[in-house]
Design a protein around this motif. Structure first.
Motif, PDB file in Angstrom:
ATOM      1  N   LYS A 277       0.839  -1.655   0.274  1.00 56.23           N
ATOM      2  CA  LYS A 277      -0.071  -0.337  -0.424  1.00 56.23           C
ATOM      3  C   LYS A 277       0.810   1.158   0.335  1.00 56.23           C
ATOM      4  CE  LYS A 277      -1.074  -0.109   5.372  1.00 56.23           C
ATOM      5  NZ  LYS A 277      -1.949  -1.018   5.539  1.00 56.23           N
ATOM      6  N   SER A 278       1.963   1.002   0.293  1.00 54.89           N
ATOM      7  CA  SER A 278       3.486   2.249   0.767  1.00 54.89           C
ATOM      8  C   SER A 278       3.487   2.849  -0.616  1.00 54.89           C
ATOM      9  CB  SER A 278       3.888   2.361   1.282  1.00 54.89           C
ATOM     10  OG  SER A 278       5.455   1.066   1.271  1.00 54.89           O
ATOM     11  N   GLY A 279       3.480   1.384  -1.913  1.00 62.40           N
ATOM     12  CA  GLY A 279       4.091   1.701  -2.772  1.00 62.40           C
ATOM     13  C   GLY A 279       5.870   1.559  -3.056  1.00 62.40           C
ATOM     14  N   SER A 280       6.226   0.991  -2.718  1.00 69.15           N
ATOM     15  CA  SER A 280       7.430   0.832  -1.866  1.00 69.15           C
ATOM     16  C   SER A 280       7.723  -0.221  -2.873  1.00 69.15           C
ATOM     17  CB  SER A 280       7.882   0.848  -0.450  1.00 69.15           C
ATOM     18  OG  SER A 280       7.876  -0.510   0.650  1.00 69.15           O
ATOM     19  N   LYS A 281       7.453  -1.622  -2.476  1.00 66.55           N
ATOM     20  CA  LYS A 281       7.740  -2.773  -3.020  1.00 66.55           C
ATOM     21  C   LYS A 281       6.708  -3.257  -3.507  1.00 66.55           C
ATOM     22  CE  LYS A 281       9.126  -4.436   1.281  1.00 66.55           C
ATOM     23  NZ  LYS A 281       9.932  -5.536   2.218  1.00 66.55           N
ATOM     24  N   ALA A 282       6.679  -4.409  -4.146  1.00 67.08           N
ATOM     25  CA  ALA A 282       6.081  -5.653  -5.364  1.00 67.08           C
ATOM     26  C   ALA A 282       6.370  -6.976  -4.896  1.00 67.08           C
ATOM     27  CB  ALA A 282       5.742  -4.860  -6.425  1.00 67.08           C
ATOM     28  N   TYR A 283       5.220  -7.583  -5.127  1.00 65.88           N
ATOM     29  CA  TYR A 283       5.615  -8.890  -4.714  1.00 65.88           C
ATOM     30  C   TYR A 283       4.865 -10.043  -6.128  1.00 65.88           C
ATOM     31  CZ  TYR A 283       7.227  -7.701  -0.347  1.00 65.88           C
ATOM     32  OH  TYR A 283       7.788  -7.362   1.076  1.00 65.88           O
ATOM     33  N   VAL A 284       6.233 -10.315  -6.165  1.00 71.36           N
ATOM     34  CA  VAL A 284       5.953 -11.485  -7.817  1.00 71.36           C
ATOM     35  C   VAL A 284       5.578 -13.028  -7.916  1.00 71.36           C
ATOM     36  CG1 VAL A 284       6.276 -11.428 -10.725  1.00 71.36           C
ATOM     37  CG2 VAL A 284       6.582  -9.136  -8.867  1.00 71.36           C
ATOM     38  N   ALA A 285       4.600 -13.772  -8.729  1.00 73.26           N
ATOM     39  CA  ALA A 285       4.906 -14.962  -8.172  1.00 73.26           C
ATOM     40  C   ALA A 285       5.341 -15.354  -9.276  1.00 73.26           C
ATOM     41  CB  ALA A 285       2.950 -15.589  -8.189  1.00 73.26           C
ATOM     42  N   ASN A 286       6.632 -15.773  -9.803  1.00 76.50           N
ATOM     43  CA  ASN A 286       7.865 -16.609 -10.434  1.00 76.50           C
ATOM     44  C   ASN A 286       7.040 -18.156 -10.638  1.00 76.50           C
ATOM     45  OD1 ASN A 286       8.914 -14.269 -11.283  1.00 76.50           O
ATOM     46  ND2 ASN A 286       9.637 -14.993  -8.991  1.00 76.50           N
ATOM     47  N   TRP A 287       6.187 -18.403 -11.393  1.00 71.50           N
ATOM     48  CA  TRP A 287       5.657 -20.020 -11.699  1.00 71.50           C
ATOM     49  C   TRP A 287       6.955 -20.959 -11.721  1.00 71.50           C
ATOM     50  CZ3 TRP A 287       2.627 -21.884 -16.212  1.00 71.50           C
ATOM     51  CH2 TRP A 287       1.845 -23.195 -16.362  1.00 71.50           C
ATOM     52  N   PHE A 288       7.303 -21.049 -12.711  1.00 74.27           N
ATOM     53  CA  PHE A 288       8.406 -22.152 -13.142  1.00 74.27           C
ATOM     54  C   PHE A 288       9.961 -21.904 -12.347  1.00 74.27           C
ATOM     55  CE2 PHE A 288       7.122 -23.366 -17.389  1.00 74.27           C
ATOM     56  CZ  PHE A 288       5.904 -23.611 -17.172  1.00 74.27           C
ATOM     57  N   SER A 289       9.496 -20.637 -11.695  1.00 75.79           N
ATOM     58  CA  SER A 289      10.805 -21.104 -10.626  1.00 75.79           C
ATOM     59  C   SER A 289      10.861 -20.820  -9.251  1.00 75.79           C
ATOM     60  CB  SER A 289      11.310 -19.815 -10.344  1.00 75.79           C
ATOM     61  OG  SER A 289      12.178 -19.184 -12.066  1.00 75.79           O
ATOM     62  N   ALA A 290       9.549 -21.554  -9.413  1.00 73.79           N
ATOM     63  CA  ALA A 290       9.059 -21.864  -7.501  1.00 73.79           C
ATOM     64  C   ALA A 290       9.342 -20.839  -6.808  1.00 73.79           C
ATOM     65  CB  ALA A 290       9.277 -22.738  -7.118  1.00 73.79           C
ATOM     66  N   SER A 291       9.300 -19.093  -6.403  1.00 69.50           N
ATOM     67  CA  SER A 291       9.386 -18.383  -6.010  1.00 69.50           C
ATOM     68  C   SER A 291       8.514 -17.378  -6.644  1.00 69.50           C
ATOM     69  CB  SER A 291      10.942 -17.735  -6.534  1.00 69.50           C
ATOM     70  OG  SER A 291      11.216 -17.459  -8.006  1.00 69.50           O
ATOM     71  N   VAL A 292       8.980 -16.112  -5.318  1.00 69.42           N
ATOM     72  CA  VAL A 292       8.552 -14.683  -4.880  1.00 69.42           C
ATOM     73  C   VAL A 292       9.685 -13.698  -4.960  1.00 69.42           C
ATOM     74  CG1 VAL A 292       7.198 -13.390  -4.014  1.00 69.42           C
ATOM     75  CG2 VAL A 292       7.006 -15.722  -3.993  1.00 69.42           C
ATOM     76  N   SER A 293       9.644 -12.810  -6.270  1.00 68.11           N
ATOM     77  CA  SER A 293      10.753 -11.904  -6.155  1.00 68.11           C
ATOM     78  C   SER A 293       9.229 -10.917  -5.648  1.00 68.11           C
ATOM     79  CB  SER A 293      10.337 -11.717  -8.195  1.00 68.11           C
ATOM     80  OG  SER A 293      11.707 -12.313  -9.030  1.00 68.11           O
ATOM     81  N   VAL A 294      10.624 -10.694  -4.679  1.00 65.05           N
ATOM     82  CA  VAL A 294      10.842  -8.889  -3.731  1.00 65.05           C
ATOM     83  C   VAL A 294      10.947  -7.459  -4.889  1.00 65.05           C
ATOM     84  CG1 VAL A 294      10.359  -7.501  -1.470  1.00 65.05           C
ATOM     85  CG2 VAL A 294      10.763 -10.003  -1.709  1.00 65.05           C
ATOM     86  N   LEU A 295      10.224  -6.540  -5.480  1.00 65.71           N
ATOM     87  CA  LEU A 295      10.576  -5.251  -6.143  1.00 65.71           C
ATOM     88  C   LEU A 295      11.048  -4.411  -5.114  1.00 65.71           C
ATOM     89  CD1 LEU A 295       8.692  -6.133  -9.715  1.00 65.71           C
ATOM     90  CD2 LEU A 295      10.959  -7.138  -8.947  1.00 65.71           C
ATOM     91  N   ASP A 296      12.038  -3.182  -5.580  1.00 62.04           N
ATOM     92  CA  ASP A 296      11.840  -2.082  -5.035  1.00 62.04           C
ATOM     93  C   ASP A 296      12.008  -1.500  -5.535  1.00 62.04           C
ATOM     94  OD1 ASP A 296      12.733   0.154  -4.505  1.00 62.04           O
ATOM     95  OD2 ASP A 296      14.586  -0.246  -2.832  1.00 62.04           O
ATOM     96  N   LEU A 297      10.252  -0.409  -5.720  1.00 61.58           N
ATOM     97  CA  LEU A 297      10.041   0.141  -6.341  1.00 61.58           C
ATOM     98  C   LEU A 297      10.865   1.671  -7.202  1.00 61.58           C
ATOM     99  CD1 LEU A 297       6.195  -0.868  -6.780  1.00 61.58           C
ATOM    100  CD2 LEU A 297       7.979  -1.947  -7.918  1.00 61.58           C
ATOM    101  N   LYS A 298      11.141   2.558  -5.909  1.00 64.25           N
ATOM    102  CA  LYS A 298      11.976   2.857  -5.619  1.00 64.25           C
ATOM    103  C   LYS A 298      12.864   3.247  -6.897  1.00 64.25           C
ATOM    104  CE  LYS A 298      10.249   4.691  -1.131  1.00 64.25           C
ATOM    105  NZ  LYS A 298      11.605   4.829   0.024  1.00 64.25           N
ATOM    106  N   THR A 299      13.841   2.000  -7.159  1.00 63.73           N
ATOM    107  CA  THR A 299      15.142   2.079  -7.722  1.00 63.73           C
ATOM    108  C   THR A 299      14.614   1.000  -9.081  1.00 63.73           C
ATOM    109  OG1 THR A 299      15.553   0.025  -6.436  1.00 63.73           O
ATOM    110  CG2 THR A 299      16.519   1.985  -5.588  1.00 63.73           C
ATOM    111  N   ASN A 300      13.446   0.622  -9.131  1.00 59.64           N
ATOM    112  CA  ASN A 300      12.900  -0.526  -9.542  1.00 59.64           C
ATOM    113  C   ASN A 300      13.877  -1.654 -10.631  1.00 59.64           C
ATOM    114  OD1 ASN A 300      10.558   0.857 -10.905  1.00 59.64           O
ATOM    115  ND2 ASN A 300      12.218   2.376 -11.942  1.00 59.64           N
ATOM    116  N   THR A 301      14.318  -2.491  -8.976  1.00 58.72           N
ATOM    117  CA  THR A 301      15.411  -3.665  -8.721  1.00 58.72           C
ATOM    118  C   THR A 301      14.056  -4.562  -8.215  1.00 58.72           C
ATOM    119  OG1 THR A 301      16.506  -2.493  -7.171  1.00 58.72           O
ATOM    120  CG2 THR A 301      17.444  -1.463  -9.102  1.00 58.72           C
ATOM    121  N   GLU A 302      14.950  -6.426  -8.679  1.00 60.14           N
ATOM    122  CA  GLU A 302      14.579  -7.010  -7.593  1.00 60.14           C
ATOM    123  C   GLU A 302      15.538  -6.652  -6.328  1.00 60.14           C
ATOM    124  OE1 GLU A 302      13.745 -11.629  -8.440  1.00 60.14           O
ATOM    125  OE2 GLU A 302      15.857 -10.885  -8.826  1.00 60.14           O
TER     126      GLU A 302
END
Length: 322
Positions: A277-302
Motif C-alpha cells: 500500500k505504500s508503493g515501496s515494494k511489489a511481490y511477483v509469483a514466478n510460476w516456473f521458478s517456485a519463487s516470489v520476487s521482491v521488487l524495490d519500486l523506488k529503484t525498480n530492481t529485484e
C-alpha cells in the motif's frame, strides 16, 4: 487446464507518507502466495520478506480471495468443483464448499458477497460463503478468468478470456450492465485507487486496455511484452506493473502519461503480482521458478527472491492493522 493460468490481485491504498510511516505501513501487511502445484498457501512477513507460515490446500487451487472481515481465504478447486475455505487466524483448512462446475476466478466484496466464475459454464455465481449454496447464476462471456470488485461491492468486473471482452456486473441486481470489447484473451484486471480506471492485461494481444469506469469505454491501449498475465497498480496510482510471462520480467509504466519507465528481470513465467500500500515494494509469483520476487519500486530492481512451494500463481496483500 494449461489455459487456466494464474491470477493476481492488488490492494490499492494511500501511499504518500514519510519514511517512518511507510515502513510502518509495510510492516503491517502480509503477502499471501497461492502455489497451485503443491496446493499451498504461504504467508510472507513483509517486514523481513520471509515465509512465516504455510497452509495445505487439497487438490490444485487456481485462484483465491481474502475477506479481512471474516479472516478467511477462499480458494477455487477447478478439478473437484469446490471452494476451499481457510481460517487465516488458525492457519488451517476450515471447510470445503461443493459448488460444482469448474470454479476459477473468485472475489469477495466488503459486504461479504462471494462471487465465483465457472470457466467451462460461462457464468459467474453468487455463492453463500458459509454453506456454499449458489444464490444466483449470472451468464457472462466465454471462460471467465479474473474477477475484481469495487470497494463498496456494487460492481464486479470479469475478464471473459475467450470472448475478448470485460463483463460489468451489477451485484445488487445480479445482472450484466455491459460487455466491453478489449484485446485478445483478457485475463488479469486491476482497479485504480479512485476506481475511475480499470486496467486489463490482454494475454494473447500483448496489450493493456485502459477502461474508463464511468463511460465504460476503452480510452487507451498500450503495447506490452509477450504474454502479459498479471497487472497491478501502486497504491498512489502512480505506476502500472505488468508481468510478462514469456520474457520473465516486470514492465513498469507511468500511470498518468502511460509511458514505459522500467523493465525488471524476475523469475521464469511470472504471473500474479501485488504492490504494497505504500508503493515501496511489489511481490511477483514466478510460476516456473517456485519463487516470489521482491521488487524495490523506488529503484525498480529485484532485491530478493523467496523460495516457495511449487507452482506459485497468485499473490494478495492484506493489512494486519485493525
Amino acid at each position: 487446464m494449461k489455459a487456466l493460468v494464474g491470477l493476481l490481485a492488488v490492494l490499492t491504498l494511500n501511499a504518500v507518507a514519510p519514511a517512518g510511516a511507510t515502513a510502518a505501513k509495510d510492516a503491517a501487511q502480509k503477502v499471501y502466495v497461492l502455489s497451485q502445484d503443491d496446493g499451498t498457501l504461504s504467508i510472507i512477513d513483509t517486514a523481513v520478506d520471509e515465509i512465516i507460515g504455510q497452509i495445505e490446500i487439497p487438490g490444485k487451487p487456481a485462484a483465491f480471495t481474502i475477506s479481512p472481515a471474516l479472516d478467511e481465504a477462499f480458494a477455487t478447486l477447478p478439478d473437484s468443483g469446490q471452494i476451499a475455505v481457510i481460517d487465516l487466524r488458525r492457519q488451517k483448512l476450515d471447510r470445503l464448499l461443493k459448488i460444482g462446475g469448474q470454479p476459477f476466478g473468485i472475489a469477495i466484496t466488503a459486504p461479504g458477497q462471494l462471487f465465483v466464475g465457472d470457466w467451462s459454464a460461462n457464468v459467474v455465481s453468487a455463492v453463500d460463503p458459509q454453506s456454499g449454496e449458489i444464490v444466483r447464476k449470472i451468464p457472462v462471456g466465454r471462460s471467465p478468468a479474473h474477477l475484481v470488485a469495487t470497494r463498496e461491492g456494487s460492481r464486479l468486473y470479469v475478464a471473459d478470456r475467450e470472448a475478448d471482452s470485460i463483463a460489468i456486473i451489477d451485484t445488487r441486481r445480479f445482472g450484466v450492465l455491459q460487455e466491453i470489447p478489449v484485446g485478445r484473451a483478457p485475463f488479469a484486471l486491476a482497479l485504480s485507487l479512485d476506481e475511475k480506471q480499470l486496467v486489463v492485461a490482454n494475454a494473447q494481444a500483448a496489450t493493456l486496455s485502459i477502461v474508463d469506469t464511468s463511460s465504460l469505454q476503452v480510452v487507451s491501449t498500450l503495447a506490452t511484452r509477450a504474454m502479459p498475465y498479471g497487472v497491478a497498480m501502486t497504491g498512489n496510482d502512480a505506476k502500472i506493473l505488468i508481468s510478462n510471462q514469456q520474457g520473465g520480467s516486470i514492465s513498469v509504466f507511468d500511470a498518468q502519461t502511460r509511458a514505459p519507465r522500467a523493465e525488471i528481470k524476475v523469475g521464469r513465467y511470472p504471473e500474479g503480482l501485488v504492490a504494497l500500500k505504500s508503493g515501496s515494494k511489489a511481490y511477483v509469483a514466478n510460476w516456473f521458478s517456485a519463487s516470489v520476487s521482491v521488487l524495490d519500486l523506488k529503484t525498480n530492481t529485484e532485491i530478493k527472491r523467496i523460495k516457495c512451494p511449487e507452482g506459485p500463481r497468485m499473490v494478495l496483500a492484506v493489512s494486519t492493522e485493525p
